[in-house]
Enzyme design. Structure first.
Site: not given
Length: 144
Positions: A9-10, A17, A22, A73, A76, A99, A101, A108
């Protein structure tokens, strides 16, 4: 060798964003670069992004017969989706998952420091921007 880059998502909002986190490139721009990168390593590259947990789970289940490895990725969902974690666990003996990111999730917010999918993935790579994906592709190319 077939590698799927699976985004949650996103991530379709990459380039819009939080550019300071990012970057300014869109997900399509990043995917185009990853396609070239993966192909230079001898991999056929495939891409999927969804904002819907069930869609991601369905793709993970289908990966067993469709892909040799997956760079994920989960966005969330990384931090709380036991359903995605369990889906990866179902297929990990047949399809390795890495995985990734773009941001350093450990630097964070506190809730982002926890990943419920790490233990069912080959490795977690975070904090290298789009190069996190390239490192994931490299790892899959080494182990496949």
């Amino acid at each position: 060798m077939k590698i799927l880059v699976l985004n949650g998502p996103n991530l379709n909002m990459t380039g819009i964003r939080k550019k300071d986190v990012y970057g300014a490139e869109t997900l399509d721009d990043i995917n185009a670069e990853l396609r070239e990168y993966g192909e230079s390593k001898g991999a056929d590259m495939f891409f999927y992004q969804s904002n819907h947990e069930g869609d991601i789970i369905d793709i993970i289940h289908k990966s067993i017969n469709k892909y040799d490895g997956v760079v994920i990725n989960a966005g969330a969902y990384t931090h709380y989706s036991y359903a995605i974690r369990d889906a990866i666990e179902c297929v990990k003996e047949y399809t390795p998952f890495v995985e990734v990111h773009m941001s350093d999730i450990h630097a964070r917010e506190d809730f982002r420091k926890i990943s419920v999918i790490t233990d069912v993935c080959v490795k977690q790579i975070s904090g290298f921007g789009k190069d996190s994906y390239k490192m994931g592709i490299d790892l899959l190319c080494e182990i496949l």
